[in-house]
Scaffold this motif. Structure first.
Motif, PDB file in Angstrom:
ATOM      1  N   GLU A 156     -15.317 -16.240  52.061  1.00 62.36           N
ATOM      2  CA  GLU A 156     -15.427 -15.745  50.708  1.00 62.36           C
ATOM      3  C   GLU A 156     -16.693 -16.199  50.000  1.00 62.36           C
ATOM      4  OE1 GLU A 156     -11.904 -16.852  48.671  1.00 62.36           O
ATOM      5  OE2 GLU A 156     -10.592 -15.541  49.850  1.00 62.36           O
ATOM      6  N   ARG A 157     -17.282 -17.324  50.414  1.00 61.72           N
ATOM      7  CA  ARG A 157     -18.461 -17.820  49.709  1.00 61.72           C
ATOM      8  C   ARG A 157     -19.739 -17.125  50.158  1.00 61.72           C
ATOM      9  NH1 ARG A 157     -19.915 -22.417  51.016  1.00 61.72           N
ATOM     10  NH2 ARG A 157     -18.645 -22.680  52.869  1.00 61.72           N
ATOM     11  N   LEU A 158     -19.692 -16.311  51.170  1.00 64.57           N
ATOM     12  CA  LEU A 158     -20.881 -15.659  51.692  1.00 64.57           C
ATOM     13  C   LEU A 158     -20.808 -14.149  51.495  1.00 64.57           C
ATOM     14  CD1 LEU A 158     -21.329 -17.529  55.082  1.00 64.57           C
ATOM     15  CD2 LEU A 158     -22.668 -17.841  53.004  1.00 64.57           C
ATOM     16  N   SER A 159     -21.938 -13.571  51.124  1.00 67.19           N
ATOM     17  CA  SER A 159     -22.032 -12.115  51.123  1.00 67.19           C
ATOM     18  C   SER A 159     -22.383 -11.654  52.526  1.00 67.19           C
ATOM     19  CB  SER A 159     -23.107 -11.656  50.135  1.00 67.19           C
ATOM     20  OG  SER A 159     -22.765 -12.031  48.821  1.00 67.19           O
ATOM     21  N   THR A 160     -21.874 -10.502  52.927  1.00 70.04           N
ATOM     22  CA  THR A 160     -22.088 -10.007  54.280  1.00 70.04           C
ATOM     23  C   THR A 160     -22.413  -8.523  54.271  1.00 70.04           C
ATOM     24  OG1 THR A 160     -19.744  -9.494  54.632  1.00 70.04           O
ATOM     25  CG2 THR A 160     -20.478 -11.696  55.236  1.00 70.04           C
ATOM     26  N   LEU A 175     -30.939  -7.408  52.287  1.00 71.41           N
ATOM     27  CA  LEU A 175     -31.938  -8.021  51.429  1.00 71.41           C
ATOM     28  C   LEU A 175     -31.615  -7.792  49.958  1.00 71.41           C
ATOM     29  CD1 LEU A 175     -34.883  -7.716  49.811  1.00 71.41           C
ATOM     30  CD2 LEU A 175     -34.509  -9.656  51.347  1.00 71.41           C
ATOM     31  N   ARG A 176     -31.165  -6.589  49.625  1.00 66.63           N
ATOM     32  CA  ARG A 176     -30.806  -6.315  48.225  1.00 66.63           C
ATOM     33  C   ARG A 176     -29.628  -7.187  47.787  1.00 66.63           C
ATOM     34  NH1 ARG A 176     -31.632  -0.887  49.795  1.00 66.63           N
ATOM     35  NH2 ARG A 176     -29.384  -0.505  49.894  1.00 66.63           N
ATOM     36  N   MET A 177     -28.657  -7.389  48.666  1.00 67.13           N
ATOM     37  CA  MET A 177     -27.534  -8.259  48.337  1.00 67.13           C
ATOM     38  C   MET A 177     -28.003  -9.698  48.119  1.00 67.13           C
ATOM     39  SD  MET A 177     -24.713  -6.791  51.038  1.00 67.13           S
ATOM     40  CE  MET A 177     -23.376  -7.843  50.473  1.00 67.13           C
ATOM     41  N   ARG A 224     -19.578 -10.634  48.386  1.00 66.76           N
ATOM     42  CA  ARG A 224     -19.341  -9.206  48.636  1.00 66.76           C
ATOM     43  C   ARG A 224     -19.515  -8.875  50.112  1.00 66.76           C
ATOM     44  NH1 ARG A 224     -23.434  -5.927  45.722  1.00 66.76           N
ATOM     45  NH2 ARG A 224     -24.747  -7.734  46.130  1.00 66.76           N
ATOM     46  N   ALA A 225     -18.859  -7.808  50.524  1.00 59.01           N
ATOM     47  CA  ALA A 225     -19.008  -7.290  51.889  1.00 59.01           C
ATOM     48  C   ALA A 225     -19.444  -5.834  51.803  1.00 59.01           C
ATOM     49  CB  ALA A 225     -17.705  -7.406  52.665  1.00 59.01           C
TER      50      ALA A 225
END
Length: 333
Positions: free
Chosen positions: A154-158, A300-302, A314-315
């Motif tokens: 949950e702590r990482l965007s993917t 990159l945008r995330m 976010r995923a």
């Protein structure tokens, strides 16, 4: 010796404000296309180069993105990296790449420490391995990080391509052609993408009431596909083969040719990735297409968003598409 051009010179030549030039340099969306073009022409005419050292002092950012990768010699990771690099340049960032020869805790730790020394503003991880997944789950730090290819918590965007959906597209296509014994040549089991493609293949067969199809392990190389193809030709039960990438599919094509099997008349072959060569082999290869450079750009945008607003967890999932060519056909009655 004349001084180098500065931002005020660009603004004067383009007949805009200093703030407008800054917005163009930082890819701000609220600039008209005509104004943006005028500023870009002034930058080109003057040969202006932004002073990244001065900008870093003001923004407290290094304008460097770190990319931690593994298997970068493979088509997918390499082209995802290209997408990240292209998008980063468009936003005024340079990219520092650390490519792991083997995914080990020590190697991951050393690469992350290297990025910390460089004071990178964020990190993109392009290494969909089980070992990397375990390391990222335990990662705690203040540097924003986005992982490509899997969900690490949950702590990482993917950002990822739906690998299971891609495998299901191939297998369902072959089922629709009347094939009932569809072999799979997988990638290495420690690759998360390879495991997901196996899962998509197996689930789709099970949903059709089919079990026991041959599963052979490859290593992404054409050589491993060739060896798998020879084994399948000897075994003789499969009427179709789904290889987990195009390179292995191309190796299987050669093996079947040497074994006296016609593709697609005697056996159908499908791959995954839609490499540029796939459309030009004989017969042209049915495969799954997904836009690796779009994946890199979205990642990159995330990352930029997380750098600005904090980790979002976010995923983002990109759906692949099936490209049907001449290497697959209806099963023989």
């Amino acid at each position: 010796m004349p001084r180098p051009p500065v931002m005020e010179d660009v603004a004067r030549l383009a007949r805009v404000s200093h703030q407008t030039v800054s917005r163009v340099l930082n890819a701000h969306p609220h600039v008209s296309a005509r104004t943006r073009l005028r500023v870009e022409r002034a930058i080109a005419d003057l040969g202006y180069r932004r002073n990244t050292a001065a900008r870093s002092l003001v923004t407290r950012r290094s304008q460097v993105i770190g990319v931690l990768g593994a298997g970068m010699g493979q088509y997918g990771p390499a082209h995802t990296l290209l997408g990240v690099q292209h998008a980063a340049r468009g936003h005024g960032y340079s990219v520092s790449v650390a490519n792991l020869s083997s995914v080990t805790p020590a190697g991951i730790r050393d690469a992350l420490e290297h990025f910390m020394v460089q004071s990178v503003d964020g990190i993109v991880v392009i290494a969909p391995h089980q070992a990397m997944l375990a390391s990222l789950r335990g990662l705690a730090g203040s540097t924003p990080l986005v992982a490509v290819g899997f969900s690490a918590g949950e702590r990482l965007s993917t950002a990822a391509v739906d690998q299971r959906a891609g495998a299901a597209l191939v297998v369902q296509h072959l089922l629709d052609l009347g094939h009932r014994t569809i072999a799979h040549v997988s990638g290495p089991p420690d690759w998360i993408d390879a495991a997901a493609r196996v899962d998509g293949w197996r689930r789709t067969l099970e949903q059709a009431g089919l079990q026991g199809a041959p599963l052979l392990e490859g290593d992404w190389s054409a050589g491993s596909g060739y060896r798998a193809g020879l084994a399948l030709a000897v075994e003789g039960t499969a009427t179709a083969v789904f290889a987990a990438n195009d390179q292995m599919a191309l190796g299987a094509l050669r093996a079947f040719k040497e074994a006296g099997l016609r593709v697609p008349e005697d056996i159908s072959v499908a791959g995954f990735d839609d490499q540029p060569e796939a459309a030009y082999v004989i017969p042209p290869l049915t495969t799954v297409k997904h836009d690796f450079e779009l994946l890199g750009a979205r990642c990159l945008r995330m990352l930029l968003s997380d750098m600005e607003h904090g980790p979002s967890g976010r995923a983002s999932v990109i759906m692949p598409e099936l490209v049907v060519r001449g290497s697959t056909a209806a099963a023989r009655p």
